[in-house]
Design a protein around this motif. Structure first.
Motif, PDB file in Angstrom:
ATOM      1  N   UNK A  56      52.899  33.745  71.476  1.00  0.00           N
ATOM      2  CA  UNK A  56      52.341  34.457  72.084  1.00  0.00           C
ATOM      3  C   UNK A  56      53.762  34.302  73.015  1.00  0.00           C
ATOM      4  N   UNK A  57      54.182  32.802  73.925  1.00  0.00           N
ATOM      5  CA  UNK A  57      54.688  32.566  74.466  1.00  0.00           C
ATOM      6  C   UNK A  57      56.626  33.040  74.780  1.00  0.00           C
ATOM      7  N   UNK A  58      56.777  32.857  72.889  1.00  0.00           N
ATOM      8  CA  UNK A  58      57.784  33.163  72.114  1.00  0.00           C
ATOM      9  C   UNK A  58      58.259  34.308  72.333  1.00  0.00           C
ATOM     10  N   UNK A  59      56.878  35.165  72.500  1.00  0.00           N
ATOM     11  CA  UNK A  59      57.071  36.607  71.920  1.00  0.00           C
ATOM     12  C   UNK A  59      57.321  37.517  73.640  1.00  0.00           C
ATOM     13  N   UNK A  60      56.956  36.864  73.761  1.00  0.00           N
ATOM     14  CA  UNK A  60      56.767  37.297  75.353  1.00  0.00           C
ATOM     15  C   UNK A  60      58.317  37.561  75.455  1.00  0.00           C
ATOM     16  N   UNK A  61      58.939  35.865  75.122  1.00  0.00           N
ATOM     17  CA  UNK A  61      60.612  35.729  76.235  1.00  0.00           C
ATOM     18  C   UNK A  61      61.607  36.719  75.081  1.00  0.00           C
ATOM     19  N   UNK A  62      61.233  37.140  74.272  1.00  0.00           N
ATOM     20  CA  UNK A  62      61.899  37.841  73.283  1.00  0.00           C
ATOM     21  C   UNK A  62      61.826  38.654  73.734  1.00  0.00           C
ATOM     22  N   UNK A  64      61.256  39.735  76.773  1.00  0.00           N
ATOM     23  CA  UNK A  64      62.125  39.208  78.328  1.00  0.00           C
ATOM     24  C   UNK A  64      63.564  39.024  77.531  1.00  0.00           C
ATOM     25  N   UNK A  65      63.941  38.725  76.888  1.00  0.00           N
ATOM     26  CA  UNK A  65      65.903  38.907  77.529  1.00  0.00           C
ATOM     27  C   UNK A  65      66.333  40.062  76.871  1.00  0.00           C
ATOM     28  N   UNK A  66      65.633  41.013  75.643  1.00  0.00           N
ATOM     29  CA  UNK A  66      65.423  42.172  75.151  1.00  0.00           C
ATOM     30  C   UNK A  66      65.653  43.322  76.389  1.00  0.00           C
ATOM     31  N   UNK A  67      64.778  43.587  77.317  1.00  0.00           N
ATOM     32  CA  UNK A  67      65.073  43.524  78.541  1.00  0.00           C
ATOM     33  C   UNK A  67      65.707  43.579  79.634  1.00  0.00           C
ATOM     34  N   UNK A  68      65.538  42.226  79.720  1.00  0.00           N
ATOM     35  CA  UNK A  68      67.151  41.814  80.615  1.00  0.00           C
ATOM     36  C   UNK A  68      68.584  42.117  79.930  1.00  0.00           C
ATOM     37  N   UNK A  69      68.922  41.393  79.149  1.00  0.00           N
ATOM     38  CA  UNK A  69      70.044  42.124  78.339  1.00  0.00           C
ATOM     39  C   UNK A  69      69.751  43.869  78.057  1.00  0.00           C
TER      40      UNK A  69
END
Length: 81
Positions: A56-62, A64-69
């Protein structure tokens, strides 16, 4: 709309009820194997628990990364840097 929410809740809760019944059986199997000197199943179970913990943490991080980008690209595109 309420009917869809009730169906969604039922689909999320009902599988959990079946999975709770398995905990005692898994624990008994692990304890039996550990007392006989076999640590392979216990190590595999620990790896599975860690895998389920991290996903779940990995999925949220991914996400978040694409949202930020994406937000940085839109800001650059529209001159809001």
């Amino acid at each position: 709309m309420k009917k869809a929410i009730y169906i969604l809740i039922a689909l999320l809760v009902l599988p959990v009820l079946d999975s709770l019944a398995q905990c005692a059986m898994c624990r008994a199997t692990i304890e039996n194997n550990l007392s006989n000197g076999d640590i392979g199943i216990g190590a595999g179970l620990n790896f599975g628990i860690l895998y389920l913990f991290v996903m779940p943490y990995l999925a949220i991080s991914i996400v978040g990364f694409f949202w930020y980008r994406n937000s940085k690209a839109n800001a650059k595109k529209y001159g809001r840097v």
